[in-house]
Design an enzyme around this catalytic site. Structure first.
Site, short mmCIF file in Angstrom:
data_model
loop_
_atom_site.label_atom_id
_atom_site.label_comp_id
_atom_site.label_asym_id
_atom_site.label_seq_id
_atom_site.Cartn_x
_atom_site.Cartn_y
_atom_site.Cartn_z
N LYS A 182 0.84 -1.20 0.00
CA LYS A 182 0.00 0.00 0.00
C LYS A 182 0.88 1.26 0.00
O LYS A 182 2.10 1.17 0.16
CB LYS A 182 -0.92 0.00 1.22
C1 LIG Z 1 -4.21 -5.44 1.28
C2 LIG Z 1 -5.66 -5.58 1.45
C3 LIG Z 1 -6.21 -6.16 2.59
C4 LIG Z 1 -5.39 -6.84 3.64
O1 LIG Z 1 -4.60 -5.96 4.35
P1 LIG Z 1 -3.58 -6.55 5.47
O2 LIG Z 1 -3.10 -5.32 6.16
O3 LIG Z 1 -2.52 -7.27 4.73
O4 LIG Z 1 -4.38 -7.44 6.35
C5 LIG Z 1 -7.59 -6.18 2.72
N1 LIG Z 1 -8.39 -5.66 1.77
C6 LIG Z 1 -7.90 -5.11 0.65
C7 LIG Z 1 -8.83 -4.54 -0.36
C8 LIG Z 1 -6.52 -5.07 0.44
O5 LIG Z 1 -6.04 -4.54 -0.69
#
Ligand SMILES: *Cc1c(COP(=O)(O)O)cnc(C)c1O
Length: 385
Positions: A182
């Site tokens: 992210k």
């Molecule tokens: C990356 C992501 C997650 C999971 O996030 P984590 O912090 O790895 O648990 C959940 N939903 C979406 C849409 C994502 O892109």
């Protein structure tokens, strides 16, 4: 020629300094840095309350618990998302019900949500897929009439806006991710934001074993007062090491978003005119942080999506097959039998790919990606001439 990856976190000397200070302070678990990160993140995202968690998946779990979603309830989710979106309802014994998405944005719409609402629908988890803001107001209008809670999986959305406000601010609860994929990373980490005080208070306790006093506040007192465990909770804490990184990264978010939008614009100028490609863009109701820049390979492109991914790989460019579809995974084999068809999800899942885009991507590197795509696009025409 060096490898161009799809994503690379932007992290450096300031983060090292911040982590060093935490280590030197002697308090590395959840403590004052987490509290400060929560405060600053909540302010930046227009949320009254922010509760840091170990990741977005655990934030989604807590969101469903505090919203009162229970065994036997149905939770509407897009299949077109990282699998955590679909998994979270199962943690409270609820059933994820897949709704289809919009071709332009890859997000749920009021229409696709309405199509799968039943008497058992208790919540909907909307996603800002790849950073593209979901059209929340339309979905809220449908849900409010029926008392359905709207949870926003804003994992990809930090820095995206919806009708002039940060995404997440208009949902009942939002969940955020700080995974390195992210824009803003803490290694692993997450956040729950809400304006409902009771939900924030309960989430704050649940993430720390439902202790009546936090470990940090007990440590601060010489007497170390006895704590009480009020319900069965979890250990979903973030550490001060992570929060210290998050504070630095949050300060840079505007710069990161500006750069990503510039790079996305460069891609769009170069690729929008390529026959057989459809590029992602801002919807009319908001702006994307372009966490993912995706293109759809249409039938009149010389190769299919696989062919383009492979051609890029031969040029040492690592593109990604687009966003996954949870309903096609073995884990959900038994769930999809009674689900509605998801034609747009399947079309996007089959035909999209994500191009490299990250803060330190140089123009010359991006040009290499563009040239490689354009070269593939011209193969058939060259052959036919
Ligand atoms: C990356 C992501 C997650 C999971 O996030 P984590 O912090 O790895 O648990 C959940 N939903 C979406 C849409 C994502 O892109």
């Amino acid at each position: 020629m060096s490898r161009i990856n799809v994503m690379k976190p932007w992290i450096g000397a300031d983060e090292i300094q911040a982590v060093t200070e935490v280590i030197e302070s002697g308090w590395v678990a959840q403590g004052p840095r987490v509290a400060r990160f929560e405060e600053e993140f909540g302010t930046a995202m227009g949320a009254e309350h922010a509760v840091a968690t170990s990741n977005c998946t655990t934030a989604l779990h807590l969101a469903l618990v505090v919203a009162g979603v229970q065994a036997g309830d149905e939770v509407i989710v897009p299949s077109f998302s990282f699998i955590a979106t679909a998994n979270a309802p199962t943690y409270v014994g609820a059933r994820p019900v897949f709704a289809d998405v919009d071709l332009a944005t890859g997000n749920l719409t009021a229409e696709t949500v309405s199509a799968v609402i039943t008497d058992r629908t208790r919540a909907v988890i909307v996603v800002d897929q790849g950073g593209i803001p979901v059209d929340l107001a339309a979905i809220r209008a449908v849900c409010e009439l029926r008392g359905i809670v709207v949870i926003e999986d804003a994992a990809c959305g930090a820095g995206s806006t919806y009708r002039g406000r940060p995404v997440g601010a208009g949902a009942d609860i939002a969940a955020w991710s700080f995974h390195p994929r992210k824009l803003l990373t803490t290694g692993e980490g997450g956040m729950l934001t809400t304006s409902t005080t009771a939900w924030a208070t309960r989430a704050r306790q649940l993430r720390e074993h439902s202790m009546s006093l936090s470990a940090a506040s007990r440590q601060a007192s010489v007497l170390s007062p006895a704590e009480e465990y009020r319900e069965i909770g979890f250990n979903y804490r973030m550490t001060d090491l992570q929060a210290a990184i998050g504070i630095v990264q949050l300060g840079r978010l505007p710069e990161v978003v500006r750069k990503r939008r510039e790079l996305a614009e460069r891609y769009s100028i170069a690729l929008a005119a390529v026959p057989g490609l459809r590029v992602v863009s801002d919807p009319e109701w908001g702006t994307s942080n372009f966490q993912s820049y995706w293109v759809e390979v249409l039938p009149d492109f010389p190769t299919d999506r696989e062919g383009l991914v492979e051609a890029l790989a031969r040029a040492d460019i690592s593109a990604r097959r687009g966003i996954m579809a949870a309903h096609r995974q073995p884990a959900y084999r038994d769930w999809v039998e009674h689900n509605v068809p998801l034609p747009v999800t399947e079309r996007l899942n089959d035909n999209t790919l994500i191009l490299p885009l990250y803060h330190e991507l140089a123009d010359a590197e991006q040009d290499r990606v563009i040239d490689a795509v354009v070269q593939v696009s011209s193969t058939r025409r060259r052959g036919a001439a």
